[in-house]
Design a protein around this motif. Structure first.
Motif, PDB file in Angstrom:
ATOM      1  N   ALA A  86      39.270  56.554  78.274  1.00 55.88           N
ATOM      2  CA  ALA A  86      39.766  55.399  79.028  1.00 55.88           C
ATOM      3  C   ALA A  86      40.035  55.738  80.484  1.00 55.88           C
ATOM      4  O   ALA A  86      39.986  54.864  81.355  1.00 55.88           O
ATOM      5  CB  ALA A  86      41.034  54.864  78.365  1.00 55.88           C
ATOM      6  N   ASN A 103      37.986  47.824  79.082  1.00 59.18           N
ATOM      7  CA  ASN A 103      38.156  48.451  77.770  1.00 59.18           C
ATOM      8  C   ASN A 103      38.495  47.362  76.757  1.00 59.18           C
ATOM      9  O   ASN A 103      39.404  46.565  76.992  1.00 59.18           O
ATOM     10  CB  ASN A 103      39.289  49.473  77.814  1.00 59.18           C
ATOM     11  N   GLN A 106      39.553  50.408  70.745  1.00 59.26           N
ATOM     12  CA  GLN A 106      39.923  51.820  70.699  1.00 59.26           C
ATOM     13  C   GLN A 106      39.342  52.497  69.465  1.00 59.26           C
ATOM     14  O   GLN A 106      39.375  51.941  68.371  1.00 59.26           O
ATOM     15  CB  GLN A 106      41.443  51.935  70.690  1.00 59.26           C
ATOM     16  N   VAL A 218      37.630  55.125  73.951  1.00 58.70           N
ATOM     17  CA  VAL A 218      37.569  53.672  73.750  1.00 58.70           C
ATOM     18  C   VAL A 218      36.157  53.156  74.011  1.00 58.70           C
ATOM     19  O   VAL A 218      35.327  53.821  74.633  1.00 58.70           O
ATOM     20  CB  VAL A 218      38.553  52.944  74.689  1.00 58.70           C
ATOM     21  N   MET A 220      34.047  50.447  76.007  1.00 64.44           N
ATOM     22  CA  MET A 220      34.185  49.640  77.211  1.00 64.44           C
ATOM     23  C   MET A 220      32.836  49.052  77.594  1.00 64.44           C
ATOM     24  O   MET A 220      31.774  49.556  77.193  1.00 64.44           O
ATOM     25  CB  MET A 220      34.756  50.470  78.365  1.00 64.44           C
ATOM     26  N   ILE A 289      44.073  48.241  71.865  1.00 63.33           N
ATOM     27  CA  ILE A 289      44.497  49.238  72.849  1.00 63.33           C
ATOM     28  C   ILE A 289      45.918  48.886  73.264  1.00 63.33           C
ATOM     29  O   ILE A 289      46.149  47.958  74.039  1.00 63.33           O
ATOM     30  CB  ILE A 289      43.553  49.255  74.063  1.00 63.33           C
ATOM     31  N   VAL A 317      42.181  46.229  80.452  1.00 65.74           N
ATOM     32  CA  VAL A 317      42.106  46.099  78.998  1.00 65.74           C
ATOM     33  C   VAL A 317      42.033  44.637  78.590  1.00 65.74           C
ATOM     34  O   VAL A 317      42.815  43.811  79.061  1.00 65.74           O
ATOM     35  CB  VAL A 317      43.338  46.756  78.319  1.00 65.74           C
TER      36      VAL A 317
END
Length: 327
Positions: A86, A103, A106, A218, A220, A289, A317
Motif C-alpha cells: 500500500a 486501494n 486487502q 493490497v 489497487m 482496508i 482507499v
C-alpha cells in the motif's frame, strides 16, 4: 522483466468452457503481482477453486518483480489491477497523477518476513542483534521500513547498534546470506523455511507478529477502472470467498490448491508455510482496508522518514466494494 504465470493454457480453456456454457461476457483481467509468494495464497486459491470464474472473470497473473515496476505497469495500462504494498500508492499520490491509484481490497495484514539467525539460538532476545551484522531488505520498501520499526520497538538502533546492510537487491538477499554475508537476515517464506531445512539458518522471530496489523499487500487500480463496478465488485467478492476458504480449509488442502504456482517447491514445505502464515493471521480475513491499520502503516513510514506528504485515507482507499461483499 515480466514473468508470466504458466497457466495461460488453462486460462484460455476456461474462457472457452464458459463461452460454451453460454456465458459469453467473460472478462479477462490482467493482474500484476510484485512477487510470486505463498504469502499471497488466497489469490492463487481463489483462481484454482474457481471463485473468480464464478464471477465471470479470467485472471491472468503476471509477476513483475519490484514495487516501482509493478506500479509503472499499472500506470501505463500494462495491467488492470496491481497486487503490491500500500505504501507504493502513497508514493504515487504525492505526484498528483491525473488518474489516481486507489486501494480497494486487502490481501495480507501483517509483515511477511521472519528473522533468521545463521547460528542456532536458545531463548532468543532482540538484544542479541547488538554488535552483529544484519542483512535487511531494500531501503524504502515496506519490508525494510517494517524491519527497522520492529528493531526500534525492541530497543535496537539500526544505524548504531548493529551493522545494517540494505543495498542488496531483493532477489539476491538469500544468496548473499547463503554465501556468508550477515549474522541475521530478514527473509520471506518459503526461503526462511528452506534455510531451516537445509541447516543454513534458524527462524527466531516473526516481524509480522512484532509489527501488528497493517495493510501490507493490497489490490489497487486506477480510479477510472473503479468505474467498472461489475469488474471490481466481482473481483472483490471472489477474493472474499477465497479468504474464507483459506481459513476454513486444512493447510494440506490449501497447499494442494496453490501448488501449481510453486512447481519447484515441495508440497510439505508449502503446507508448513501456509500454516505459519495462518497461525499469525498474515492472510487478511476480509478485503476491507481498515483505517486504523492504514494509520499504522503511515506511522511506520514516518519513522523511516519516507512520508513526504500527508496522505488522505478517504482518497487513497475505496472500501465500498469490500464492505458490500462482506455484507
Amino acid at each position: 522483466m515480466k514473468v508470466k504465470w504458466k497457466g495461460t493454457v488453462g486460462l484460455i480453456a476456461m474462457i472457452l468452457m464458459l463461452s460454451a456454457c453460454g456465458k459469453e461476457e467473460v472478462k479477462e483481467v490482467q493482474l500484476g503481482e510484485v512477487a510470486r509468494s505463498i504469502f499471497y495464497a488466497p489469490l492463487y486459491a481463489g483462481i484454482e477453486k474457481g471463485f473468480f470464474e464464478e464471477e465471470g472473470l479470467a485472471i491472468d497473473v503476471t509477476t513483475i518483480p519490484g514495487g516501482d515496476k509493478t506500479m509503472t505497469a499499472l500506470l501505463s495500462d500494462g495491467v488492470d489491477i496491481a497486487l503490491i504494498g500500500a505504501e507504493t500508492s502513497i508514493y504515487v499520490a504525492g505526484q498528483n497523477p491525473n488518474d489516481p491509484v486507489v486501494n480497494f481490497a486487502q490481501l495480507t495484514q501483517t509483515d511477511g518476513t521472519f528473522l533468521v539467525s545463521r547460528e542456532k539460538v536458545e531463548n532468543f532476545d532482540w538484544n542479541m542483534l547488538k554488535g552483529t551484522t544484519f542483512l535487511g531488505q531494500r531501503a524504502g520498501g515496506m519490508p525494510q521500513m517494517a524491519g527497522e520499526f520492529v528493531l526500534k520497538n525492541n530497543g535496537i538502533n539500526p544505524q548504531e547498534d548493529l551493522t545494517l546492510i540494505q543495498n542488496v537487491d531483493f532477489a539476491n538477499i538469500p544468496n548473499a546470506f547463503a554465501s556468508g554475508t550477515g549474522d541475521f537476515v530478514q527473509l520471506f517464506e518459503p526461503t526462511a523455511s528452506i534455510f531451516e531445512e537445509q541447516g543454513m539458518g534458524t527462524v527466531v522471530a516473526s516481524f509480522g507478529e512484532e509489527l501488528g496489523a497493517i495493510p501490507y499487500t493490497v489490490f489497487m487500480t486506477k480510479e477510472s477502472t473503479l468505474g467498472d463496478k461489475e469488474l471490481i465488485e466481482g473481483f472483490t467478492r471472489a477474493l472474499y470467498k477465497a479468504q474464507n476458504w483459506v481459513y476454513e480449509s486444512s493447510a494440506t488442502e490449501v497447499a494442494k490448491a496453490i501448488a501449481p504456482y510453486f512447481e519447484d517447491t515441495d508440497l510439505a514445505l508449502i503446507e508448513k508455510v501456509v500454516e505459519r502464515y495462518r497461525d499469525q493471521a498474515s492472510y487478511a480475513k476480509d478485503p476491507i482496508i481498515d483505517e486504523n491499520e492504514f494509520e499504522n502503516l503511515l506511522q511506520v513510514m514516518k519513522e523511516a522518514n519516507k512520508l513526504e506528504t500527508d496522505p488522505d485515507y478517504t482518497k487513497l482507499v475505496n472500501r465500498t466494494f469490500a464492505e458490500e461483499v462482506v455484507k
